[in-house]
Motif scaffolding. Structure first.
Motif, PDB file in Angstrom:
ATOM      1  N   VAL A 134     -11.082  -9.864  31.751  1.00  0.00           N
ATOM      2  CA  VAL A 134      -9.724  -9.926  32.284  1.00  0.00           C
ATOM      3  C   VAL A 134      -9.034 -11.225  31.920  1.00  0.00           C
ATOM      4  CG1 VAL A 134     -10.226  -8.331  34.143  1.00  0.00           C
ATOM      5  CG2 VAL A 134     -10.517 -10.781  34.522  1.00  0.00           C
ATOM      6  N   LEU A 171     -16.057  -9.166  40.290  1.00  0.00           N
ATOM      7  CA  LEU A 171     -15.860 -10.174  39.254  1.00  0.00           C
ATOM      8  C   LEU A 171     -17.169 -10.930  39.047  1.00  0.00           C
ATOM      9  CD1 LEU A 171     -12.398 -11.498  40.407  1.00  0.00           C
ATOM     10  CD2 LEU A 171     -12.856 -10.481  38.177  1.00  0.00           C
ATOM     11  N   TYR A 173     -15.443  -8.571  34.472  1.00  0.00           N
ATOM     12  CA  TYR A 173     -14.939  -7.727  35.557  1.00  0.00           C
ATOM     13  C   TYR A 173     -15.551  -6.363  35.401  1.00  0.00           C
ATOM     14  CZ  TYR A 173     -11.663  -5.037  38.404  1.00  0.00           C
ATOM     15  OH  TYR A 173     -11.107  -4.203  39.338  1.00  0.00           O
ATOM     16  N   TYR A 178      -3.391   1.994  23.893  1.00  0.00           N
ATOM     17  CA  TYR A 178      -2.667   1.634  25.090  1.00  0.00           C
ATOM     18  C   TYR A 178      -1.409   0.853  24.765  1.00  0.00           C
ATOM     19  CZ  TYR A 178      -4.432  -3.203  26.009  1.00  0.00           C
ATOM     20  OH  TYR A 178      -4.716  -4.550  25.992  1.00  0.00           O
ATOM     21  N   TYR A 202      -7.090   7.917  27.131  1.00  0.00           N
ATOM     22  CA  TYR A 202      -8.529   7.959  26.925  1.00  0.00           C
ATOM     23  C   TYR A 202      -8.951   9.363  26.518  1.00  0.00           C
ATOM     24  CZ  TYR A 202      -9.451   3.448  29.219  1.00  0.00           C
ATOM     25  OH  TYR A 202      -9.508   2.111  29.540  1.00  0.00           O
ATOM     26  N   GLY A 236      -6.077 -10.904  29.035  1.00  0.00           N
ATOM     27  CA  GLY A 236      -4.784 -10.268  29.278  1.00  0.00           C
ATOM     28  C   GLY A 236      -4.690  -8.890  28.657  1.00  0.00           C
ATOM     29  N   ASN A 237      -5.690  -8.533  27.876  1.00  0.00           N
ATOM     30  CA  ASN A 237      -5.738  -7.187  27.300  1.00  0.00           C
ATOM     31  C   ASN A 237      -6.854  -6.426  28.003  1.00  0.00           C
ATOM     32  OD1 ASN A 237      -3.711  -7.605  25.394  1.00  0.00           O
ATOM     33  ND2 ASN A 237      -5.142  -8.578  24.016  1.00  0.00           N
ATOM     34  N   TYR A 238      -6.468  -5.494  28.830  1.00  0.00           N
ATOM     35  CA  TYR A 238      -7.430  -4.846  29.719  1.00  0.00           C
ATOM     36  C   TYR A 238      -8.070  -3.646  29.045  1.00  0.00           C
ATOM     37  CZ  TYR A 238      -4.951  -7.952  32.802  1.00  0.00           C
ATOM     38  OH  TYR A 238      -4.380  -9.051  33.363  1.00  0.00           O
ATOM     39  N   LYS A 239      -8.946  -3.917  28.101  1.00  0.00           N
ATOM     40  CA  LYS A 239      -9.651  -2.852  27.403  1.00  0.00           C
ATOM     41  C   LYS A 239     -10.969  -2.614  28.103  1.00  0.00           C
ATOM     42  CE  LYS A 239      -9.884  -2.820  22.990  1.00  0.00           C
ATOM     43  NZ  LYS A 239     -10.068  -3.191  21.567  1.00  0.00           N
ATOM     44  N   TYR A 240     -11.007  -1.554  28.891  1.00  0.00           N
ATOM     45  CA  TYR A 240     -12.221  -1.224  29.609  1.00  0.00           C
ATOM     46  C   TYR A 240     -13.176  -0.444  28.717  1.00  0.00           C
ATOM     47  CZ  TYR A 240     -10.154  -2.752  33.935  1.00  0.00           C
ATOM     48  OH  TYR A 240      -9.592  -3.520  34.911  1.00  0.00           O
ATOM     49  N   TYR A 266      -2.351   3.959  29.240  1.00  0.00           N
ATOM     50  CA  TYR A 266      -3.530   4.159  28.411  1.00  0.00           C
ATOM     51  C   TYR A 266      -3.748   5.647  28.160  1.00  0.00           C
ATOM     52  CZ  TYR A 266      -4.827  -0.457  30.370  1.00  0.00           C
ATOM     53  OH  TYR A 266      -4.846  -1.763  30.774  1.00  0.00           O
ATOM     54  N   PHE A 307     -16.393   1.998  29.148  1.00  0.00           N
ATOM     55  CA  PHE A 307     -17.053   2.800  30.172  1.00  0.00           C
ATOM     56  C   PHE A 307     -18.453   3.199  29.728  1.00  0.00           C
ATOM     57  CE2 PHE A 307     -13.878   4.007  33.388  1.00  0.00           C
ATOM     58  CZ  PHE A 307     -12.719   3.521  32.800  1.00  0.00           C
ATOM     59  N   PRO A 323     -15.054   7.946  29.655  1.00  0.00           N
ATOM     60  CA  PRO A 323     -13.782   7.829  28.932  1.00  0.00           C
ATOM     61  C   PRO A 323     -13.886   6.802  27.799  1.00  0.00           C
ATOM     62  CG  PRO A 323     -13.440   7.741  31.312  1.00  0.00           C
ATOM     63  CD  PRO A 323     -14.908   7.614  31.085  1.00  0.00           C
ATOM     64  N   LEU A 375     -11.406   4.693  25.099  1.00  0.00           N
ATOM     65  CA  LEU A 375     -10.016   4.331  24.869  1.00  0.00           C
ATOM     66  C   LEU A 375      -9.540   4.756  23.492  1.00  0.00           C
ATOM     67  CD1 LEU A 375      -7.522   2.777  25.968  1.00  0.00           C
ATOM     68  CD2 LEU A 375      -8.438   0.762  24.786  1.00  0.00           C
TER      69      LEU A 375
END
Lengths: 114, 114
Positions: free
Chosen positions: B95, B51, B32, A48, A35, B98-102, A33, B104, A43, A45
Motif C-alpha cells: 500500500v 498491516l 497489507y 484498473y 478481475y 499508491g498502486n493497489y494491485k492485489y 478494477y 489473490f 481473482p 487482475l
C-alpha cells in the motif's frame, strides 16, 4: 448506498464471438478494477483505472480484450473473438480508500465459451 | 508466478469447531493482507485485514495472525457456523506505492457441517 453493479450476469458464447461486460461502481469511487476469476481460482487482475486513466493494463490480453472508462464512472470490458480459455467470471471492483485501497466487488459476470 | 499460496484447498469442520486457514507469500514488499469471503454466485467481500506492522487482528469470531519473518498468515474462525461455509481468499498488496494491485491466492473452500 448502492453496491457495484454488473451486467449481464451470465453470457454464453461460441468461440469467435464477442461480448461486452458493463460495470457501474459505487458512487464516489475513483478507482475501478476488472478481475478475471476462473472456476475454483482466485481473482486475477486484468486492468484498473483511476478516474478515466488506465493505471495498469499489463495483464490484459490486449489482442482480444479491451477496457474503457471514458467519463471516470461506468466501465466496459470487451472480449473479441472469445476462446474457450476465456471461460471465467469477470468481476468488477471499485475503491476510494487511499490508505489500503479496500475493494468492493460486484456479483460478477459469468462467461461460458463453448 | 503464484505469489500467494493458500492451504488447504478445501476443509470441512463441525459446527462449533475452530477453523484454521493458512497463507504464505513470496514478495517481501507486501505489507497489507486482506482476507475476502466469497459465497457462491456473489463477489468476494472483505472479511478482515492486517498491516505488516501488526501480528494479530481480531474481529468477533475471526482472527488473523501475521508472521513477517516466515512470510505467513493465518485466519482462525472460532465457533464455526454453517453460515461460514464459503470460499476464503488471502490477498496481498504493497500500500506504500499508491498502486493497489492485489494478488489473490487460489482460495480455501470451507464447509461447516451442523
Amino acid at each position: 448506498e448502492a453496491g457495484v453493479t454488473q451486467s449481464p450476469r451470465y453470457a454464453v458464447l461460441q468461440e469467435g464471438q464477442a461480448v461486452s461486460f458493463w460495470c457501474d461502481p459505487i458512487s464516489g469511487h475513483d478507482t475501478l478494477y476488472w478481475y478475471q476469476q476462473p472456476r475454483d481460482q482466485g481473482p486475477q487482475l486484468l486492468v484498473y483505472f483511476r478516474d478515466e486513466a488506465v493505471i495498469d493494463n499489463s495483464q490484459l490480453p490486449s489482442d482480444r480484450f479491451s477496457a474503457v472508462r471514458p467519463k471516470g464512472t461506468n466501465s466496459t470490458l470487451k472480449i473479441q473473438s472469445a476462446k474457450q480459455g476465456d471461460t471465467a467470471t469477470y468481476l468488477c471492483a471499485s475503491s476510494r480508500d487511499r490508505n489500503t485501497g479496500q475493494l468492493y466487488f460486484g456479483e460478477g459476470s459469468k462467461l461460458t465459451v463453448l | 508466478q503464484q505469489q500467494v499460496r493458500q492451504s488447504p484447498q478445501s476443509l470441512t469442520v463441525w459446527e462449533g469447531g475452530t477453523t484454521v486457514l493458512t497463507c504464505s507469500y513470496e514478495d517481501s514488499t507486501f505489507n497489507y493482507f486482506p482476507w475476502y469471503q466469497q459465497f457462491p454466485g456473489e463477489g468476494p467481500a472483505l472479511l478482515i485485514s492486517i498491516l505488516s506492522v501488526s501480528d494479530k487482528k481480531e474481529d468477533g469470531r475471526f482472527t488473523t495472525f501475521f508472521n513477517k519473518r516466515e512470510k505467513k498468515l493465518s485466519l482462525h474462525i472460532i465457533d464455526s457456523q454453517p453460515g461460514d461455509s464459503a470460499t476464503y481468499f488471502c490477498a496481498a498488496s504493497n500500500v506504500n506505492t499508491g498502486n493497489y494491485k492485489y494478488v489473490f491466492g487460489a482460495g480455501t473452500r470451507l464447509k461447516v457441517i451442523a
